[in-house]
Design a protein around this motif. Structure first.
Motif: not given
Lengths: 866, 173
Positions: A825, A830, A842, A846, A848, B64-65, B68-71
């Motif tokens: 990813k 972002n 991930i 859960g 990262v 943070m997950n 599914g998105a990495i934020v």
């Protein structure tokens, strides 16, 4: 009745480009002395299907052009012409020109008229066995007759298109319905118009003399125990009946299901009962058929009455004979007076295995003639023998109708749009009565091509949706096998899930005894998920032949141009890799092959002098190795001269004037930006895009390139690439409380740190003495400013030796965890790119985890070192 | 992302905001009330452990997950130069959509507490005076008085990008 052809254009393009590739490959094989007849047939088929398809869509220029090619190929195929180098060369140029034409159509720009005109002239000249007149090329349009458009009557164009006139061409009707009517009218010896009016004219105020019944039963009529003949007999009780069977959708013998009813009937009843009574006859099957009942016209009815009287008599003589035998008679009767059109239709189907239709076989031909391509649902209880005769002829024929796939897909009203390709086929089988199988090789939807267009609209809709999908992001042709495997796995996953759910309920009831089963279920779920994941990934995988396919042509052209003799050998073309990787590796490969040709392979006389085969060999190999794909480009040319390379590098100031370069590093210099060994800048290489770009592209893909060379023997480039960009195999390492992923592809080895092997340079830079090498050590905790609590000291640390940018460094980490496949990813989605980190993934819990970029860390460490 | 934006918009009308008023979600940092355009709020969630990103400022808590998105997660307290608070079960992360470099990104901000939703007429939003100190005025869209309380409306695009953007430039240089 016009159709929107633009919908088919994309399909045509795709098919045509594929056909062009096939043609090119075959031409090159021919050039290399491959099996003649089969290859020529392949090329011919390619040209033919392009001609057919483009003609259908009104791409006159393309169709005319391919027609010339086809004529030439036909002469070759017939043995009238020898296929030699000039012809092959000309045809290859034509293939290129066609690609250009399709590109022009796609872009909506004009064709290169001069090029096409000159090629047309050369083709024409070759056909006429004369020298081409290049000064005054024949106007393109002369040799490119108009191709029938769907809404035109095609027979006129056919005449102009063929060199010899069509023996039997006459105006085909504009509507299949008329075809039926024609047959009927012939049978009743009435003229077309009255018959047509009988069926098409709206019901008038007059008292009808009878009814024209159109009876189209469902295919499973027989399964419900009904016999269509019964209904006709029932009708006959109401009055005189003239029944005509419509076998339009009768499939070939190979596909026919004897338990299915494929036919339909047009029945004229001369009677004074009302339409309700007629409808009543069919009431048992009212829900299983289409029934159209219209008034019969008086004049027509009168004529019918006379005939029906005769037929009744005839029928009495042939007691027990069914409707089809009767039909045969009717058709025969017609053939004696006006056989033109049915024969035409028979030819439409490219009665391919039979070049000449024996006149004695007329009856059979006519029957097959009555089987146009997928049209309306049609049924008949056809006599068995007749079914065999017709089936044999039709089975191949229906398959070979050019564009039958797209037609059946898009067909909303099976009307004139069919005519164009049909007439095309007629033309071809006339000009070239040998087998032809247009390239409807891959059917995207798994349905049989010839099938009644039951839901034409939804299919057409799907096609349109496909086209939209094509517009963004391109498409992949996926084999149905792969999709089936996916579906199976998804099913299993659901089952496993259900099993676990059930178990969960049980657990609530029975305490924890069931924990064993839960574990089993979880193991199964894991396996299923993994398989599903692999299967999904495999959809993106394509055989590398897509990337290799361009090289035979390239090598041939180069060899011709530079008078070198080169043989290209490819192995492992079926090795699969990700489509994205494939797209990005194409250009570097071209560059490497060009390099091998240009700088590697010597001139034939030089090779002979060196005691080598005068024909040089360039090898392209691909194979899988430990989750990576390895591509090798090998030539047996003169190899790289280290002295020259070093001298060149000095000259270009890539290395200092006195800098010593170790033997094995010298070769690597060719990957440096601004390096080119070509004495002269040739047409091929040395245009500024150097090996540095090749290496950068490969590194961008997460792969690396190695080079071996022996002077006088040859050079070998080995490219290692990840199979896909979406996932990577990673090694989990921990530093402090953080978990990182190191891509396995960049790991050389991992080892326990022996403190005595740790050396310090200038009190700062640490080196690790590994066998005979000193490897710079990067402490990840320092590089990434990670606090290490309870750190037990360097002697417990591990060193992960990674290679990036061609250099090795050791990453000092606390611990190695397991290996894991990581879905990559992007951090940039972002956030922003982070130096030393190529992405994130991930983990199972859960959280990262960041993926280390070995190359960037190498650069980072060397920067901080200086 | 856009669908959730739409949802927010629908909610907006559902909450009976009158035409010409903007809604702001307010949160507390060091007893002060800050507001953000409610249409930018994607979700509010509790704090969970993040994965630190190496070599980033302290106020970037890591990523943070989020389904599914990495934020990336940013501590606004630290961003404003205030001493950090201990994170606990009550620590709140507001996930915002931020526009930068012509695309939408997701970012989470850690705040002391979420406060309220206010309706404010655009006219009632007064331009901020030169504040000096840590919070530069370009990060402040305006000030509004709601129920006698001061709400500082912050320009999240500017606030969350300014330093990060400069970091990008640094990295590219």
């Amino acid at each position: 009745m016009s159709i929107d052809t633009s919908e088919f254009l994309d399909v045509l393009m795709e098919d045509s480009l594929e056909a062009l590739s096939d043609m090119e490959t075959s031409l090159l094989d021919l050039d290399n002395g491959g099996d003649d007849s089969e290859l020529i047939n392949t090329i011919f088929r390619g040209a033919h299907s392009i001609k057919g398809g483009s003609g259908m869509l009104g791409l006159d220029e393309v169709a005319g052009f391919t027609h010339l090619m086809e004529t030439l190929l036909d002469e070759v195929r017939e043995g009238q012409r020898k296929i030699d180098m000039p012809v092959i060369g000309l045809l290859l140029e034509c293939v290129d020109a066609l690609r250009g034409m399709f590109a022009a159509i796609k872009e909506g720009v004009d064709n290169d008229a001069v090029l096409i005109a000159s090629l047309v002239e050369r083709l024409t000249a070759t056909l006429e066995n004369r020298e081409p007149v290049m000064a005054a090329p024949a106007p393109v349009t002369v040799s490119e007759p108009e191709i029938p458009k769907p809404d035109l009557q095609p027979e006129v164009q056919i005449e102009t298109m063929l060199d010899e006139p069509l023996g039997f061409a006459e105006a085909p009707s504009e509507d299949p319905l008329l075809d039926l009517l024609d047959l009927e009218s012939a049978a009743s010896e009435s003229d077309d118009d009255s018959t047509m009016n009988a069926l098409l004219a709206p019901p008038g105020d007059f008292v009808t003399p009878g009814w024209a019944v159109q009876f189209v039963p469902d295919h499973d009529l027989f399964l419900n125990g009904f016999d269509p003949l019964d209904f006709i007999r029932q009708l006959a009780k109401l009055g005189g009946v003239d029944a005509k069977s419509d076998v339009n959708v009768l499939p070939g013998l190979a596909r026919i299901n004897p338990e299915q009813c494929y036919m339909a009937w047009d029945i004229n009843v001369v009677t004074d009962v009302g339409s309700d009574a007629v409808r009543e006859v069919f009431s048992p099957v009212a829900s299983q058929c289409e029934l159209i009942i219209e008034p019969l016209q008086e004049a027509h009815a009168n004529q019918l009455r006379a005939i029906i009287a005769e037929q009744e008599a005839a029928r009495k003589e042939q007691t027990g004979q069914d409707a089809v035998s009767y039909l045969r008679e009717t058709v025969l009767g017609e053939s004696s007076c006006d056989a033109v059109e049915p024969v035409m239709t028979a030819e439409d189907f490219g009665v391919t295995e039979e070049p000449v239709i024996p006149p004695a076989d007329n009856e059979t031909d006519l029957l097959s003639a009555m089987v146009p391509p997928p049209a309306e649902d049609a049924v008949s209880d056809i006599n068995d023998t007749v079914a065999v005769d017709a089936g044999e002829l039709v089975s191949d024929a229906v398959d070979s109708v050019p564009g039958s796939e797209s037609l059946s897909a898009g067909q909303t009203a099976p009307a004139i749009e069919i005519e164009a390709p049909e007439v095309e086929a007629t033309a071809d089988s006339n000009a070239a009565p040998v087998s032809e199988v247009p390239a409807v090789t891959e059917v995207p939807d798994a349905q049989p091509q010839v099938k009644p267009a039951a839901k034409p609209k939804s299919k057409a809709g799907a096609r349109a949706a496909d086209r939209k999908a094509n517009d963004n992001g391109g498409s992949i042709r996926v084999s149905t096998q792969k999709i089936d495997a996916l579906i199976n796995m998804a099913g299993e996953l659901v089952i496993t899930q259900a099993m676990l759910a059930q178990l969960g309920e049980k657990l609530e009831d029975s305490g924890l005894q069931e924990i064993e089963h839960l574990r089993d279920g979880l193991a199964q779920l894991e396996r299923n998920s993994r398989e599903l994941q692999d299967a999904v990934m495999s959809i993106r995988m394509l055989p590398i032949s897509f990337a290799f396919s361009r090289f035979p042509r390239m090598i041939r052209d180069l060899a011709t141009k530079f008078d070198k003799k080169v043989r290209l050998v490819t192995t492992g073309e079926q090795t699969e890799l990700d489509k994205t990787v494939m797209e990005k590796i194409g250009d570097p490969l071209v560059h490497l092959v060009r390099n091998s040709f240009d700088h590697g392979i010597e001139m034939p006389q030089d090779r002979l002098k060196a005691g080598k085969d005068e024909t040089g060999t360039i090898e392209l190999n691909a194979y899988h190795q430990g989750g990576n794909i390895v591509i090798e480009v090998i030539d047996d040319g003169k190899g790289l001269d280290r002295e020259v390379i070093i001298a060149k590098a000095r000259e270009k100031e890539l290395i200092g004037p006195d800098e010593q370069v170790p033997e094995d590093k010298a070769l690597e210099l060719i990957f440096e930006p601004g390096f080119s060994t070509a004495a002269q800048v040739s047409d091929l290489s040395g245009r500024g895009v150097g090996m540095d770009v090749v290496r950068r592209n490969i590194r961008d893909l997460g792969g690396h390139i190695e080079l071996e060379s022996e002077q006088g023997k040859g050079t070998r480039f080995t490219i290692r690439l990840p199979l896909t960009l979406a996932i990577l195999d990673g090694q989990l390492v921990t530093v402090g409380n953080e978990t990182f992923i190191v891509p396995l592809i960049s790991i050389v080895e991992s080892l326990q740190i022996q403190p005595e092997h740790m050396k310090t340079v200038a009190g700062q830079t640490e080196l690790y003495h590994l066998r005979d090498e000193y490897i710079p050590v990067v402490k990840l905790n320092e590089l990434f400013s990670i606090k290490r609590h309870n750190h037990s000291g360097a002697e417990h640390d591990l060193l992960v030796v990674v290679e990036g940018d061609g250099k090795k460094i050791g990453l000092q980490v606390d611990d190695l965890l397991g290996q894991q496949q990581a879905f990559i990813k992007s951090l940039e989605t972002n956030f922003k790119p982070v130096t030393g980190i190529s992405g994130a993934t991930i983990l199972g819990d859960g959280t990262v985890s960041l993926i280390l970029d070995a190359g960037a860390i190498v650069r980072l460490s060397s920067n901080s070192g200086t | 992302m856009s669908s959730s934006m739409q949802n927010a918009e629908e909610n907006n009308f559902g909450m009976g905001v009158s035409v010409g008023e903007d809604q702001y979600l307010t949160f507390i940092i060091a007893q002060e009330e800050y507001g953000v355009d409610i249409l930018r709020v994607q979700e509010i969630k509790g704090w969970s452990k993040t994965t630190p990103i190496p070599n980033t400022p302290d106020y970037i808590k890591g990523v943070m997950n989020l389904r599914g998105a990495i934020v990336p997660i940013i501590d606004l307290r630290e961003r404003f130069g205030l001493p950090p608070l201990e994170y606990g079960p009550m620590t709140v992360v507001i996930v915002l959509s931020v526009f930068s470099e012509e695309r939408e990104r997701l970012m989470g901000v850690v705040v002391d507490a979420v406060s309220d939703v206010y309706n404010v007429k655009p006219d009632d939003l007064k331009p901020a005076p030169d504040l000096g100190g840590k919070l530069r005025s370009e990060f402040v869209k305006g000030l509004a008085t709601v129920d006698e309380k001061l709400m500082i409306v912050i320009d999240i695009d500017n606030l969350l990008n300014s330093d990060e953007l400069s970091l990008i430039k640094e990295a590219n240089a």
